[in-house]
Motif scaffolding. Structure first.
Motif, PDB file in Angstrom:
ATOM      1  N   PRO A 163      67.900 -63.223   0.425  1.00  0.00           N
ATOM      2  CA  PRO A 163      66.815 -63.503  -0.422  1.00  0.00           C
ATOM      3  C   PRO A 163      65.787 -62.603  -0.449  1.00  0.00           C
ATOM      4  O   PRO A 163      65.152 -62.109  -1.334  1.00  0.00           O
ATOM      5  CB  PRO A 163      66.510 -65.070  -0.351  1.00  0.00           C
ATOM      6  CG  PRO A 163      67.758 -65.509   0.598  1.00  0.00           C
ATOM      7  CD  PRO A 163      68.183 -64.309   1.284  1.00  0.00           C
ATOM      8  N   ASP A 164      65.301 -62.465   0.712  1.00  0.00           N
ATOM      9  CA  ASP A 164      64.141 -61.300   0.977  1.00  0.00           C
ATOM     10  C   ASP A 164      64.184 -60.195   0.535  1.00  0.00           C
ATOM     11  O   ASP A 164      63.417 -59.314   0.010  1.00  0.00           O
ATOM     12  CB  ASP A 164      63.618 -61.560   2.464  1.00  0.00           C
ATOM     13  CG  ASP A 164      63.094 -62.824   2.862  1.00  0.00           C
ATOM     14  OD1 ASP A 164      62.746 -63.628   2.104  1.00  0.00           O
ATOM     15  OD2 ASP A 164      63.120 -63.031   4.083  1.00  0.00           O
ATOM     16  N   ALA A 167      64.436 -60.213  -3.408  1.00  0.00           N
ATOM     17  CA  ALA A 167      63.039 -60.593  -3.896  1.00  0.00           C
ATOM     18  C   ALA A 167      62.290 -59.480  -3.861  1.00  0.00           C
ATOM     19  O   ALA A 167      61.399 -58.972  -4.774  1.00  0.00           O
ATOM     20  CB  ALA A 167      62.448 -61.605  -3.249  1.00  0.00           C
ATOM     21  N   GLN A 172      59.993 -60.702  -9.995  1.00  0.00           N
ATOM     22  CA  GLN A 172      60.093 -61.678 -10.843  1.00  0.00           C
ATOM     23  C   GLN A 172      61.447 -61.737 -11.408  1.00  0.00           C
ATOM     24  O   GLN A 172      61.801 -63.025 -12.122  1.00  0.00           O
ATOM     25  CB  GLN A 172      58.885 -61.703 -11.877  1.00  0.00           C
ATOM     26  CG  GLN A 172      59.011 -60.691 -12.919  1.00  0.00           C
ATOM     27  CD  GLN A 172      58.184 -59.517 -12.401  1.00  0.00           C
ATOM     28  OE1 GLN A 172      57.988 -58.999 -11.221  1.00  0.00           O
ATOM     29  NE2 GLN A 172      57.875 -58.543 -13.273  1.00  0.00           N
ATOM     30  N   THR A 174      64.145 -61.769  -9.890  1.00  0.00           N
ATOM     31  CA  THR A 174      65.295 -62.649  -9.072  1.00  0.00           C
ATOM     32  C   THR A 174      66.068 -63.690  -9.644  1.00  0.00           C
ATOM     33  O   THR A 174      65.219 -64.686 -10.101  1.00  0.00           O
ATOM     34  CB  THR A 174      64.531 -63.078  -7.736  1.00  0.00           C
ATOM     35  OG1 THR A 174      63.739 -61.884  -7.111  1.00  0.00           O
ATOM     36  CG2 THR A 174      65.582 -63.547  -6.742  1.00  0.00           C
ATOM     37  N   PRO A 176      68.221 -67.139  -9.819  1.00  0.00           N
ATOM     38  CA  PRO A 176      68.349 -68.571  -8.985  1.00  0.00           C
ATOM     39  C   PRO A 176      69.027 -68.515  -7.783  1.00  0.00           C
ATOM     40  O   PRO A 176      68.996 -68.901  -6.891  1.00  0.00           O
ATOM     41  CB  PRO A 176      68.312 -69.561 -10.127  1.00  0.00           C
ATOM     42  CG  PRO A 176      68.045 -68.913 -11.513  1.00  0.00           C
ATOM     43  CD  PRO A 176      68.241 -67.531 -11.359  1.00  0.00           C
ATOM     44  N   GLN A 179      67.843 -67.104  -4.694  1.00  0.00           N
ATOM     45  CA  GLN A 179      66.473 -67.617  -4.068  1.00  0.00           C
ATOM     46  C   GLN A 179      66.671 -68.673  -2.933  1.00  0.00           C
ATOM     47  O   GLN A 179      67.774 -68.989  -3.034  1.00  0.00           O
ATOM     48  CB  GLN A 179      65.819 -68.324  -5.109  1.00  0.00           C
ATOM     49  CG  GLN A 179      65.202 -67.616  -6.264  1.00  0.00           C
ATOM     50  CD  GLN A 179      64.751 -68.299  -7.360  1.00  0.00           C
ATOM     51  OE1 GLN A 179      64.380 -69.329  -7.564  1.00  0.00           O
ATOM     52  NE2 GLN A 179      64.011 -67.399  -8.438  1.00  0.00           N
ATOM     53  N   HIS A 182      68.621 -72.104  -3.021  1.00  0.00           N
ATOM     54  CA  HIS A 182      69.927 -72.161  -3.431  1.00  0.00           C
ATOM     55  C   HIS A 182      70.541 -71.326  -2.343  1.00  0.00           C
ATOM     56  O   HIS A 182      71.873 -71.855  -2.053  1.00  0.00           O
ATOM     57  CB  HIS A 182      70.112 -71.402  -4.807  1.00  0.00           C
ATOM     58  CG  HIS A 182      69.446 -72.262  -5.902  1.00  0.00           C
ATOM     59  ND1 HIS A 182      68.165 -72.035  -6.259  1.00  0.00           N
ATOM     60  CD2 HIS A 182      69.798 -72.970  -6.731  1.00  0.00           C
ATOM     61  CE1 HIS A 182      67.830 -73.054  -7.203  1.00  0.00           C
ATOM     62  NE2 HIS A 182      69.048 -73.372  -7.643  1.00  0.00           N
ATOM     63  N   TYR A 183      70.223 -70.016  -1.881  1.00  0.00           N
ATOM     64  CA  TYR A 183      71.032 -69.435  -0.979  1.00  0.00           C
ATOM     65  C   TYR A 183      71.398 -70.242   0.399  1.00  0.00           C
ATOM     66  O   TYR A 183      72.549 -70.043   0.813  1.00  0.00           O
ATOM     67  CB  TYR A 183      70.472 -67.910  -0.899  1.00  0.00           C
ATOM     68  CG  TYR A 183      71.106 -67.347   0.224  1.00  0.00           C
ATOM     69  CD1 TYR A 183      72.459 -66.410  -0.288  1.00  0.00           C
ATOM     70  CD2 TYR A 183      70.827 -66.950   1.479  1.00  0.00           C
ATOM     71  CE1 TYR A 183      73.075 -65.867   0.707  1.00  0.00           C
ATOM     72  CE2 TYR A 183      71.460 -66.131   2.198  1.00  0.00           C
ATOM     73  CZ  TYR A 183      72.666 -65.578   1.852  1.00  0.00           C
ATOM     74  OH  TYR A 183      73.251 -64.945   2.948  1.00  0.00           O
TER      75      TYR A 183
END
Length: 551
Positions: A163-164, A167, A172, A174, A176, A179, A182-183
């Motif tokens: 996710p990092d 992101a 903006q 990215t 869902p 994120q 969720h991940y």
């Protein structure tokens, strides 16, 4: 023998050349089908030896070609069905570790375009179609190849930081699915499925390895995602371990395999999430006896150096230590040394806590003998401390896992418990005159004094070489010599390595602030003051904030 690799190399080269130059839809689809046959394994496909050669040597190169040409004209020649069945299947049917690494590298290097959207589409399909589980399960099957430590490290880092990474690249934009909320639950579910397959393999007599899963869990927890991971894992594992011993073995091995540098994050996250000491015991097993880092975290750091945890978590932790006869000596040893420190304190509030614990321990450790009795005020803090002797509510502690009568009558003191107390050099929580039946002990004057016969051994203790070793000695050591040399070395170690000091500065200043002169150390106040001054100079803001909060 050389004909098989050569045939694969020629076929892959022809596919890449065709895709690079052809404008004919038929040639493009034929090239994609040819490459796809090395991944399917049906009767008409190449033999197994060629498929293995393709996956081992050529697959990553083909994927890199495809991701480098996400905006290629020939992709426009494919129908939506062909795009998924021919192009997408090359990413979804091959070795998942190679796919994940190539796709993430692609996302990081692509500019915002339709090609990047194609890459994100296939990455999202990769997550949604269970390919994470295929990746994790592959790491469990047998020992890892000897030549792949760098690959495994890169894979571990990408899995935990996905996710990092996305992101940082997409900002903006990215999606869902990428994120954290969720991940990480998805990652935990796939890890749970891999554990389930491991249990089934063990029942079938097949060996498995949990090292990678343990590293994955540890790295996720130390990076701050333990709540999301354990929120999914703990309810499932708690239920499965109630009646299945294979699941217990798998959980024990999972937590025992967590590397020491990540053990604190895993244990802390698990203890905060699990409901009740019985479930905690089923999941952790005897990791506190097998792993020194886990032992330090459970018996010292969580009990004495952390202030953010609530009473139910403390009940689970103490119950975990008390439930097993092999773990019980650890509870007695940390409790006794902590009680003595409190009783020696001149602060009324701290002294009162020592009296409460002393009375409770004497009643449990020697139920047939004369009990310690003190006079103290029953305030809110005292009542909360006494509530730890009561069992947890039924909804928190599954009834079928509770040992009979273990909450109302203390277990008999085992020989191993007595041996552990002797090694630790702490006094037993009982009066000096054990055969005096009528004596009323209403003060702490009758407590057994410390054994001071080892005062001459100070020169034998070796000074710590690292600040973490110094912190551990000041926190948990019962050796007067080790405590003194650690206190004398603290100032020099703090100044020697400021970076390492900043990692533990808050914990160390709390330890020094509450450290008492239990062994009549020469120059104790001066040594402690110099160490605290050095800490304040090295990490001023963190130490100042910690000291203000302590008061």
């Amino acid at each position: 023998m050389d004909s098989e690799p050569l045939a694969v190399r020629i076929a892959v080269r022809q596919c890449i050349n065709t895709l690079s130059t052809s404008q004919d839809p038929t040639e493009v689809t034929d090239a994609l089908r040819t490459a796809g046959r090395y991944l399917s394994g049906t009767e008409d496909d190449p033999p197994a030896c060629q498929r293995e050669e393709f996956a081992r040597v050529h697959y990553t190169r083909l994927l890199q070609f495809l991701t480098n040409n996400l905006n290629a004209h020939w992709l426009e020649l494919l129908t939506p069905e062909q795009h998924m069945d021919l192009w997408g299947s090359l990413f979804l049917n091959g070795p998942p570790d190679q796919v994940l690494l190539v796709l993430l590298d692609c996302v990081n290097s692509c500019s915002l375009s339709s090609g990047l959207e194609r890459g994100l589409d296939v990455l999202e399909c990769f997550l949604q179609r269970g390919r994470l589980n295929a990746l994790l399960w592959a790491t469990c099957q047998g020992p890892p190849p000897a030549n792949s430590p760098q690959l495994r490290d890169a894979l571990l880092s990408r899995l935990v930081a996905l996710p990092d990474l996305l992101a940082n690249r997409l900002q903006q934009h990215t999606r869902p699915a990428f994120q954290p909320l969720h991940y990480y639950p998805l990652l935990a579910r796939e890890l749970s499925v891999a554990l389930e397959k491991t249990c089934q393999a063990l029942r079938d007599g097949v060996d498995c390895s949990l090292c990678f899963l343990a590293q994955l869990l540890g790295k996720a927890c130390v990076q701050g995602h333990g709540e999301e991971m354990f929120g999914v894992l703990v309810p499932r594992l708690s239920a499965l371990t109630q009646s299945d011993f294979v699941w217990k073995r798998v959980c024990w091995r999972l937590f025992e395999s967590v590397p020491d540098r990540w053990m604190e994050g895993v244990v802390s996250g698990l203890v905060q999430t699990v409901d009740g000491s019985a479930a905690l015991s089923r999941l952790l097993g005897n990791v506190v006896l097998k792993n020194k880092k886990a032992q330090f975290v459970i018996t010292n750091k969580l009990l004495f150096l952390q202030y953010k945890y609530k009473t139910p978590m403390l009940q689970s932790l103490l119950g975990y230590l008390a439930q097993d006869s092999e773990r019980r000596p650890l509870l007695i040893q940390c409790m006794l040394s902590g009680m003595q420190c409190h009783l020696d304190s001149s602060v009324p509030r701290v002294h009162r806590l020592g009296m409460v614990v002393g009375e409770s321990l004497s009643a449990r450790l020697d139920p047939g003998g004369t009990r310690l009795q003190f006079q103290y005020e029953l305030d809110t803090e005292t009542k909360e401390l006494l509530s730890l002797l009561s069992p947890l509510p039924a909804y928190q502690e599954p009834p079928e896992t509770l040992p009979p009568d273990s909450r109302t009558e203390p277990p008999p003191k085992s020989p191993s418990s007595e041996r552990e107390e002797g090694k630790a050099g702490v006094p037993a929580a009982r009066p000096l005159k054990q055969h005096s039946s009528d004596s009323e002990l209403d003060s702490d004057d009758e407590l057994t004094p410390y054994d001071m016969t080892r005062d001459g051994e100070l020169g034998e203790a070796l000074a710590p070489q690292y600040i973490r070793d110094c912190l551990e000695a000041l926190t948990s050591s019962e050796d007067p010599g080790k405590v003194e040399v650690s206190l004398r070395a603290a100032e020099g170690l703090i100044q020697k390595n400021p970076a390492a000091t900043r990692e533990v500065s808050v914990e160390l200043v709390k330890v020094l602030l509450h450290l008492e002169d239990r062994f009549n150390t020469q120059g104790f106040l001066r040594l402690r003051q110099r160490a605290m001054v050095s800490l304040t100079v090295t990490d001023t803001l963190a130490v100042r904030s910690s000291l203000l909060n302590s008061h």
